[in-house]
Design a protein around this motif. Sequence first.
Motif, short mmCIF file in Angstrom:
data_model
loop_
_atom_site.label_atom_id
_atom_site.label_comp_id
_atom_site.label_asym_id
_atom_site.label_seq_id
_atom_site.Cartn_x
_atom_site.Cartn_y
_atom_site.Cartn_z
N TYR A 66 -1.42 -25.67 -46.38
CA TYR A 66 -0.83 -26.95 -46.01
C TYR A 66 0.06 -27.43 -47.15
O TYR A 66 -0.41 -28.06 -48.10
N GLY A 67 1.34 -27.12 -47.08
CA GLY A 67 2.26 -27.51 -48.14
C GLY A 67 3.56 -28.03 -47.57
O GLY A 67 3.61 -28.54 -46.44
N THR A 68 4.62 -27.91 -48.35
CA THR A 68 5.94 -28.29 -47.86
C THR A 68 6.26 -27.54 -46.57
O THR A 68 6.86 -28.08 -45.64
N THR A 69 5.87 -26.28 -46.54
CA THR A 69 5.88 -25.49 -45.31
C THR A 69 4.44 -25.10 -45.00
O THR A 69 3.57 -25.14 -45.87
N MET A 70 4.18 -24.75 -43.77
CA MET A 70 2.85 -24.24 -43.39
C MET A 70 2.92 -22.72 -43.41
O MET A 70 3.82 -22.13 -42.81
#
Length: 499
Positions: free
Chosen positions: A267-271
């Motif tokens: 779970y970050g800037t993008t998955m």
Amino acid sequence: MPRTPSPAVLGVDIGTSSSKGVLVGPDGTLLRSAVREHTVDRPAPGHVEMDAGIWWDEFVSLARELTAYAEDEAGARVVAVGLSGMGPCVLLTDEAGTPLRPAILYGVDTRSGPQIARLERELGDEEIRRRCGSGLSGQAAGPKIAWVADEEPALFARARRLYMPSSWLVRGLTGAYVLDHHSASQCTPLYDTVAQDWYAPWAEAVAPGVELPPLRWSGEAAGTVTAEAARLTGLPAGIPVTTGTIDAWAEALSVGAHGTGDLMLMYGTTMFLVHTVPRLLRAPSLWSTVGALPGTRSLAGGMATSGAVTGWLRELFGSPDYAQLLRLAEESGPGAGGLLMLPYLAGERTPVTDPDARGVIAGLTLSHTRGDLYRAALEGTAFGVRHNIEALEAAGGGIGRVVAVGGGTRGGLWTRIVSDVTGREQEVRATSIGASYGGALLAAQLVGDASVDAWNPVAERVVPDPDATARYDELYALYRELYPASAGVVHALARWQHR
């Protein structure tokens, strides 16, 4: 009598929106963390770049802060360094190691469509998949190298070496020119995933004149900190530095999600999704790679946005804090008041593989609130996770354990929505700081015994609510209909945006 310093390790990750460093004790205790935020450059539609000088400058800043804390406050001495970074990225340098242009980033950069089409014609799409495990896509580094050769030929004529964030830091710390096998396996079509080595004929065709780096595994030592690097960073000279790897695989290591059947959700800037599989699996809409550790293989997927969408909404809403937005989204309830979002605000990577996909919010009325919109964004990314999971299983992956990691796990609502949408339990470890912690674990394993279960035990299990899952099944069916139904319109708009 002066106290003997206790050992500690340093882990640093260069991410899309920040660089993160952690100082970790020998038992996995997080002694201190630090962050340096940065932004990417978007010089043209579909182009996402970054000055590699930022990577090294932020590493130096993080290292100086954390080593000073170790010595002055924690009574510790750094004994090894572990590295990771976003990728695959393309940083080309001349023979002296001077960057020739900003680094081209991973799949968020979608410029290489013409080069993908040309290489598929010249090398054969099926042959690329057979040899490399994956087809060409905006995620692959090879077409981006080809883009530089096609569009900036005078500059490319001077290109002699290829770096990624972790290997660029290795160079600065040790002087070594190396790359890990996993990062290399995302350089399609330059790497033969069956032979697990560079494939010379295609490397020469795509990157003529570029000396590709010798390959090692992520946890192997790349070298030791030089006297000059020690002077700049405050690190002790002579301590070992890992070869490093791409951030998502370091995140998987940080939470022990590298056994056969494990699926990591980042779970970050993008998955990002990394599924460890028992053998080489090929899928047209996913990425088949070697793993971060010897003898492992992965099938992976990635969404172009996730946290980036929530950050975008936060800015649109006048920058309320995330805790407030999560409270409002909680109040909205499952289904977000009848809103449905396609979170494709930067195109989409897998399994849609469409750089010209765009975000869609369907069902808006004058009665919808900030909480509804924020909830719809969380649910849209959860639907994207479910779509990727279905693609992984269709490719032959057998998902057993799902482990969540990253900043988006804080607060609990997002992970709960993902479990409810997918119908799958997620495991959350005590430390969910991510790739920098995985790098620290690899560094600790260079100099002693370090077990992820001892370092980072399970803290929570997120169990799906069957009633919520049943409600989301209906919305997921609509989600799957919305992209093909709107694709013609959003592709026309994408062409308009490219003018």
